[in-house]
Every structure is written in structure tokens, then in C-alpha cells.
Enzyme design. Structure first.
Site, PDB file in Angstrom:
ATOM      1  N   GLU A  58       5.232  80.711   9.918  1.00 18.54           N
ATOM      2  CA  GLU A  58       4.466  79.658   9.249  1.00 18.54           C
ATOM      3  C   GLU A  58       4.805  79.626   7.756  1.00 18.54           C
ATOM      4  O   GLU A  58       4.847  78.555   7.141  1.00 18.54           O
ATOM      5  CB  GLU A  58       2.970  79.891   9.485  1.00 18.54           C
ATOM      6  CG  GLU A  58       2.063  78.729   9.117  1.00 18.54           C
ATOM      7  CD  GLU A  58       2.308  77.456   9.927  1.00 18.54           C
ATOM      8  OE1 GLU A  58       3.053  77.476  10.933  1.00 18.54           O
ATOM      9  OE2 GLU A  58       1.774  76.403   9.524  1.00 18.54           O
ATOM     10  N   HIS A  83       7.708  70.104   7.610  1.00 23.03           N
ATOM     11  CA  HIS A  83       7.104  71.349   8.089  1.00 23.03           C
ATOM     12  C   HIS A  83       7.950  71.953   9.230  1.00 23.03           C
ATOM     13  O   HIS A  83       8.360  73.114   9.158  1.00 23.03           O
ATOM     14  CB  HIS A  83       5.682  71.058   8.575  1.00 23.03           C
ATOM     15  CG  HIS A  83       4.944  72.269   9.058  1.00 23.03           C
ATOM     16  ND1 HIS A  83       4.113  72.999   8.243  1.00 23.03           N
ATOM     17  CD2 HIS A  83       4.915  72.886  10.269  1.00 23.03           C
ATOM     18  CE1 HIS A  83       3.602  74.016   8.926  1.00 23.03           C
ATOM     19  NE2 HIS A  83       4.070  73.963  10.159  1.00 23.03           N
ATOM     20  N   GLU A  84       8.218  71.149  10.242  1.00 21.72           N
ATOM     21  CA  GLU A  84       8.951  71.665  11.403  1.00 21.72           C
ATOM     22  C   GLU A  84      10.376  72.057  11.022  1.00 21.72           C
ATOM     23  O   GLU A  84      10.940  73.000  11.579  1.00 21.72           O
ATOM     24  CB  GLU A  84       8.949  70.652  12.555  1.00 21.72           C
ATOM     25  CG  GLU A  84       7.550  70.279  13.089  1.00 21.72           C
ATOM     26  CD  GLU A  84       6.691  71.474  13.493  1.00 21.72           C
ATOM     27  OE1 GLU A  84       7.243  72.528  13.860  1.00 21.72           O
ATOM     28  OE2 GLU A  84       5.444  71.356  13.410  1.00 21.72           O
TER      29      GLU A  84
HETATM   30 ZN    ZN Z   1       3.867  75.481  11.621  1.00 18.84          ZN
END
Ligand code: ZN
Length: 497
Positions: A292, A262-263
């Protein structure tokens, strides 16, 4: 005009340099700073933020922005930079310095109270601070003004160009579709073996696997780092310096690996911004929702793809023979993609995740329109939790006190999490149409064409376009919830038969 523009650019860049120096110190605070060094760090941070503020409010900056806004000689990119800075200055000028001080002070107290409240699972400890924060935010909205409804002013800080009414329409469709998919999954009677992710996975080997994998995805370690912190995050000081953090659990493989994927998606966005635009709005992410979308794209649409695990599972098995030798790639992939509603938003599966976000959006919006009372919040939280996810939290710590976003003044921020999912799904659909053999590339671990596509279509534009406009431009279609809903239906009807 060019001299005026370069003066504008130089001044704006100086502000950004001060802000990025501030971010370096903040990153250090979360990663390596000794525990008792916070006092000196506080002074350093206060000085840098004061300097950045002084440079921002200098009358000459305002003068330059006003003159350049009238100019017809700017390129569209230059005009977009001036436009974005003007929006920022206009908003900042309307908010009184006293209110900013009051907000910051209340935020610090609210975070402390939230910590105590969460430990004691007692909402009443946090309630007075939440009330005060909402009052202060209402005052802020009065000062900045708003279009439509007051909540729009907060939303505008994180997701410019989208109104609460539009979010409500999108969410109304998700509220119908997501529970339907959840019910189908629950009715299928099929269940993955989730124990395969909860065995013993030595942390050093997890870290080696993560480093190798995210480097292959395209995160560039020559201009980025991965470190450890209490909560995973990504920060960046320049397109040539992006920092990721993660948190390890030797008995849960998802904790560090999922968060790192994710990061890394956030980090690749930061590394993909144009160096020549550093300091300018066109050198910054389009919005929180688009940011995001980039992390979701890599975490969910690439790194949860069955093809991805057909490629990487043998390596994982070789790294953890004790834990994974009796597991097949299909079993592993099913466990990785399991759907199971939980009280906690962080770590929720991709079917129930947005329902957590919708709940928070509805409560926030009602607080600002005065439709609910503070004392009723935990009860309404629990009712909605039951209605959307079929669960009732056992206490406030697992209910209304689970996140500290409100205490940290991130009010109006939650919708960006769900919008990020929807943007990502529409981008994935476009990527599948536009990148030859998209699924095959993932299965062969050849991520360069995917990363280049994101660089070209999203990263290099910075704040040139508003988020919805950007997504519609790339996909050639109006922005809707359907790509996300179709993706979930297709994927989970296959997994859960
Ligand atoms: Zn995030």
C-alpha cells in the site's frame, strides 16, 4: 546443501506457478469472462487451488525446510526464503482442514448476505454471518496460537512483525493529530472549487491520458496491462506480467485517474521484484502495508504534488478543452487535494482517510476481545464516526455495511491501509533527502530516478526484511507517525492558508 536448496527452490516455484495460473483465471473473471461462465470457472479454480495445496503439504517440502533450517551454509537470502516458507507451513499445518472448508463456505454466504444487507441498508441481514465469521476466526486463532493478544494472530497474516499494541500506539497519535488538522482546515473558511473535477470528461480521452501518464511514471506496458473492472485492483502473475484495472466515470475525473495512479504504484512494485527470485518469498512483496505504501507514494506524494500538475495540467487541459479551459492549474490542484470528511472510506481525502481505518481497527479488536456485542456494532460505528469525523451516517449502507472486507474474511487487514500511509510518508522523507532535487524531478516529469530509488531500496528485497525494519533501514530513523503528520501540516497549511 546446494542440491537440497535447489530442490526446495524448484518445489516452491512449482507451487507459485500453480497459484499464478489461478490468479490469471481470477483476473479474467473480473475483466473479460462472460457473465454465465462462472460454473466452469469455479471448477478450474478449485482444481488449481487443490493442486497448489497438495504440492504445499507434500511431506518432502516439510523435510527440505526442516533440513535447510538447520543448515549454516545458506546465504542470508537463502536463509530468509527458508525462514518465510517455514512460517507459512507451520501456520498452515496448525489449521484443521474442516475449519478451512467451514471458513470458505461461510465467506461465500457472508458475501451474499452482505450484498443483500447493503442494498436493504439493514445490518441485521448481515449480523448472523459476521458473528459466525468471528467465531470461526477465534477458532482459527486458538489453533494457530498467538503472542500477546488473539488479534495479533490475524494482524500477522497481513503485516508480520507489528502487534496490535504497537498499532494502537501509532493510531493514538493520529487520533490526536488528524482531527486537529481537520479542524484547522474547516476553520480556515477557504474552499476549493470542486466542480472542476465533476464536469464532462469523455472516457476515451481519460483513458489515453492515464496510459500516457502512468507509462511516463514508469509502469511498463510491455510487461503489464490496464483494463476495466467494477472495482479497481492490481494483480500480478510474475514480475513480467502485472495487471491493473480501473473504473471510469465520465462525470468525475478523479474516479479513474486517481485510482489508476494508485494501482500503477502497486503494479510498479510487482514489476520491480527480481525475476530470479520468482516463486520464492524474496520475490514477493514485503507485506500488505508496504504494498500500500507504494501505491500511496505514487498516488499522493507524486501525483498530487503541485509540481506534478504544473507539468501535466496543460496536457489535461488540451485533452479536455471544454471542461478545463476556464480553470487555472492552482485551482485544479487545490480541487484535486481538497479535504472534506465523508462517510465513505474509499476516496476519502488523505487527512481523514486514516481515521476511517482506525475506527475499523478498534471495532475489530473489541470484537475479538469480547468487549462489544454484535447488536451494538452499528451504534458504536456511528458514535465513533461522529467523534472522529464529525459525521453521522444516514443509514447502515453508508455506515457499517460500506465495505465487504469482513464478509470476505479480510479481518485484521484494515490497519495495513493506514500503516501504508505512514510507511509511504517516512519513505518520501528519505527520498527527499537521498534523491537530488526530488521535487524538481516531479515538476519536470522525470520519474526514472524516483522509480529506481524505490526499485533499489524496496522492490528488489522482497520479503528479506519485515516492513518496519525495511522502512527504518532506508530512512535511518525509527518508524513514527511524524513524517506523515508533518507532511499533512505543511501541505494543508499552504493550501488552506
Ligand atoms: Zn491499494
Amino acid at each position: 546443501m546446494t542440491t537440497l536448496y535447489s530442490e526446495f527452490q524448484n518445489r516452491v516455484k512449482k507451487i507459485k506457478l500453480l497459484e499464478s495460473a489461478y490468479s490469471v483465471l481470477q483476473w479474467d473473471m473480473e475483466t473479460y469472462m462472460p457473465p454465465n461462465s462462472d460454473k466452469s470457472r469455479g471448477e478450474q479454480l478449485a482444481l488449481l487451488s487443490t493442486l497448489a495445496h497438495e504440492h504445499t503439504v507434500e511431506p518432502r517440502v516439510r523435510e527440505l525446510v526442516n533440513q535447510l533450517s538447520q543448515s549454516s551454509e545458506l546465504t542470508p537470502e537463502q536463509a530468509a526464503n527458508v525462514r518465510e516458507i517455514k512460517i507459512k507451513l507451520d501456520k498452515a499445518a496448525k489449521i484443521s482442514p474442516e475449519l478451512i472448508i467451514d471458513l470458505n463456505k461461510t465467506m461465500v454466504d457472508a458475501l451474499t448476505a452482505w450484498n443483500q444487507a447493503k442494498k436493504a441498508a439493514d445490518y441485521n441481514i448481515f449480523k448472523p454471518y459476521l458473528e459466525k465469521l468471528v467465531i470461526l476466526h477465534k477458532r482459527r486463532i486458538e489453533q494457530t496460537g498467538y503472542e500477546g493478544e488473539p488479534y495479533n494472530s490475524l494482524l500477522e497474516d497481513y503485516e508480520p512483525g507489528i502487534t496490535a499494541a504497537e498499532v494502537e500506539t501509532l493510531f493514538a497519535q493520529l487520533k490526536v493529530e488528524l482531527p486537529k488538522i481537520l479542524r484547522q482546515i474547516q476553520a480556515s473558511g477557504v474552499k476549493p472549487r470542486t466542480d472542476v473535477l465533476l464536469r464532462h470528461f469523455p472516457v476515451d480521452r481519460q483513458e489515453a491520458f492515464i496510459r500516457e501518464t502512468i507509462a511516463e511514471m514508469g509502469f511498463d506496458f510491455s510487461i503489464g496491462r490496464l483494463d476495466r473492472s467494477a472495482h479497481p485492483f492490481c494483480t500480478s502473475f510474475h514480475p513480467t506480467d502485472a495487471r491493473l484495472t480501473t473504473r471510469f466515470d465520465a462525470n468525475n475525473l478523479r474516479t479513474a485517474v486517481g485510482a489508476s495512479f494508485h494501482e500503477a504504484g502497486h503494479g510498479m512494485y510487482e514489476q520491480g521484484l527480481l525475476i530470479g527470485n520468482f516463486g520464492l518469498p524474496l520475490g514477493e512483496a514485503a507485506s500488505y502495508g508496504i504494498h500500500e505504501s507504494q501505491s500511496i507514494f505514487w498516488e499522493r506524494f507524486v501525483a498530487s504534488h503541485p509540481g506534478f500538475w504544473r507539468h501535466y495540467f496543460p496536457r489535461l487541459q488540451a485533452a479536455f478543452p471544454e471542461a478545463l479551459s476556464d480553470v487555472s492549474v492552482d485551482e485544479f490542484c487545490f480541487a484535486w487535494n481538497r479535504v472534506e470528511p465523508d462517510f465513505i472510506r474509499v476516496g476519502a481525502d488523505e487527512v481523514s482517510y486514516c481515521l476511517h481505518v482506525i475506527l475499523r481497527f478498534e471495532l475489530e479488536r473489541d470484537l475479538f476481545s469480547g468487549n462489544i456485542r454484535f447488536e451494538d456494532l452499528p451504534e458504536i460505528w456511528n458514535q465513533k464516526m461522529q467523534e472522529y469525523l464529525g459525521l453521522t451516517p444516514p443509514d447502515a449502507a453508508k455506515g457499517i455495511l460500506q465495505d465487504n472486507h469482513w464478509a470476505g474474511c479480510l479481518i485484521g487487514y484494515f490497519p495495513t491501509y493506514a500503516l501504508g500511509y505512514m510507511y509511504a510518508a517516512q519513505l518520501r522523507e528519505a527520498a527527499q533527502e537521498q534523491i537530488p532535487d526530488f521535487d524538481g524531478l516531479i515538476e519536470r516529469g522525470q520519474f526514472a530516478p524516483i522509480k529506481q530509488w524505490l526499485n533499489q531500496n524496496i522492490h528488489r528485497h522482497g520479503k528479506m526484511y519485515k516492513s518496519k525494519q525495511l522502512v527504518e533501514r532506508i530512512s535511518g530513523k525509527p518508524f513514527t507517525v511524524m513524517p506523515f503528520v508533518n507532511y499533512l501540516q505543511e501541505k494543508y497549511s499552504r493550501l488552506y492558508k
